[in-house]
Design an enzyme around this catalytic site. Structure first.
Site, PDB file in Angstrom:
ATOM      1  CB  SER A  56      -0.934   0.009   1.222  1.00  0.00           C
ATOM      2  OG  SER A  56      -0.196  -0.203   2.402  1.00  0.00           O
ATOM      3  CG  ASP A  94       2.303  -6.747   1.138  1.00  0.00           C
ATOM      4  OD1 ASP A  94       1.875  -7.879   1.436  1.00  0.00           O
ATOM      5  OD2 ASP A  94       1.588  -5.726   1.115  1.00  0.00           O
ATOM      6  CD  GLU A 192      -7.581  -5.149   1.151  1.00  0.00           C
ATOM      7  OE1 GLU A 192      -6.475  -5.708   1.095  1.00  0.00           O
ATOM      8  OE2 GLU A 192      -7.761  -3.964   0.792  1.00  0.00           O
TER       9      GLU A 192
HETATM   10  O1  KIV Z   1      -0.539  -3.475   1.425  1.00  0.00           O
HETATM   11  C1  KIV Z   1      -1.156  -3.377   2.492  1.00  0.00           C
HETATM   12  O2  KIV Z   1      -1.005  -2.423   3.244  1.00  0.00           O
HETATM   13  C2  KIV Z   1      -2.082  -4.430   2.838  1.00  0.00           C
HETATM   14  C3  KIV Z   1      -3.086  -4.106   3.893  1.00  0.00           C
HETATM   15  C4  KIV Z   1      -4.180  -3.319   3.282  1.00  0.00           C
HETATM   16  C5  KIV Z   1      -3.565  -5.300   4.585  1.00  0.00           C
HETATM   17  O3  KIV Z   1      -2.065  -5.477   2.261  1.00  0.00           O
END
Ligand code: KIV
Length: 274
Positions: A56, A94, A192
């Protein structure tokens, strides 16, 4: 050896065992996203349990309209910044768009997030097609969080940021995918933007901790984008976001209010749910 365990005996680092115990005891897991060392120190001080360096950051830090442009090098950079600021929280990073097209490439990039970025777990947006990747990573003793439901990296294919699992068939498919990902070795499932009833079902069915964002009050934990809940993000916010700066004197107090609201089951309230 094991020096990280000695840094502050009164605040031992959160591990997967801690999170499993919290699920068993019904203690809600308070999680937030983070992208830099200064916020990482604040999140740690607020006693956030899980910190996610989310892609994000493509939207809230870089100003893109989706997470698609975020690269592996950028994720490694932000993970390393955050890792320097956290001590107690469990740290997840991520895997960005197209960084896990095959098992081998996913492994190579997960190793980078862990060795260069300092995270303890990697997260990938997962469906039925990612179970073999999760299994492969788990087979190499990499802790994996499987992100199910609305998958922001797929918005151009799925047609936008929409609630998933409203229909009976898609709800059944999401439940089945979550089960398969757990069987494949996922240690956490993140849900989500799904109906609260489905969030409740999946959390009750799975043995591993389930963390939700816009997935209702009955998941084992909650996560929000920190810039959203601190009201830094401008423009229209998703329904599930609550502004924790309201009535708080400073950022740290707002973060503490969020942790307290999650633990005491005051957040999310019905108006934050689908
Ligand atoms: O990328 C992110 O911040 C996420 C959250 C929205 C869970 O995957």
């Amino acid at each position: 050896m094991y020096t990280h365990l000695q840094r502050d005996a009164t605040r031992p680092p959160v591990t997967l065992s801690t999170l499993a115990r919290m699920k068993a005891d019904g203690e809600k897991i308070a999680s937030l996203t983070c992208y830099d060392a200064s916020f990482a120190v604040l999140l740690d001080a607020a006693d956030v349990d899980v910190v996610l360096v989310g892609d994000s950051l493509g939207m809230v830090i870089q100003g893109h309209s989706t997470t698609v442009p975020v690269t592996m090098d950028q994720m490694v950079y932000h993970c390393a910044c955050v890792a320097r600021g956290v001590h107690r929280p469990f740290l997840i990073g991520d895997l960005p768009f197209m960084s896990y097209p095959s098992r081998e490439v996913a492994l190579e990039h997960s190793v980078r997030l862990m060795q260069e970025g300092g995270v303890q777990m990697v997260k990938l947006e997962s469906g039925g097609k990612q179970t073999d990747i999760v299994e492969f990573l788990a087979g190499h003793d990499i802790a994996v969080c499987a992100h199910v439901g609305l998958k922001p990296q797929s918005v151009h294919k799925t047609g936008g940021f929409r609630v998933q699992g409203r229909e009976r068939e898609t709800a059944a498919r999401l439940l089945e995918e979550a089960r398969q990902l757990e069987s494949a070795g996922a240690d956490i499932v993140l849900l989500e933007c799904i109906p609260a009833s489905l969030g409740k079902t999946i959390s009750a069915e799975l043995h591993v901790p389930v963390i939700g964002i816009g997935a209702g009050p009955d998941t084992d934990g909650q996560i929000l984008v920190t810039y959203d809940m601190l009201d830094i993000t401008t423009g229209r916010k998703p329904r599930f976001v609550r502004n924790f700066m309201e009535g708080a004197g400073d950022n740290l107090e707002a973060l503490k209010r969020y942790v307290r609201a999650v633990k005491q089951r005051e957040y999310p309230a019905p108006e934050h749910c689908f």
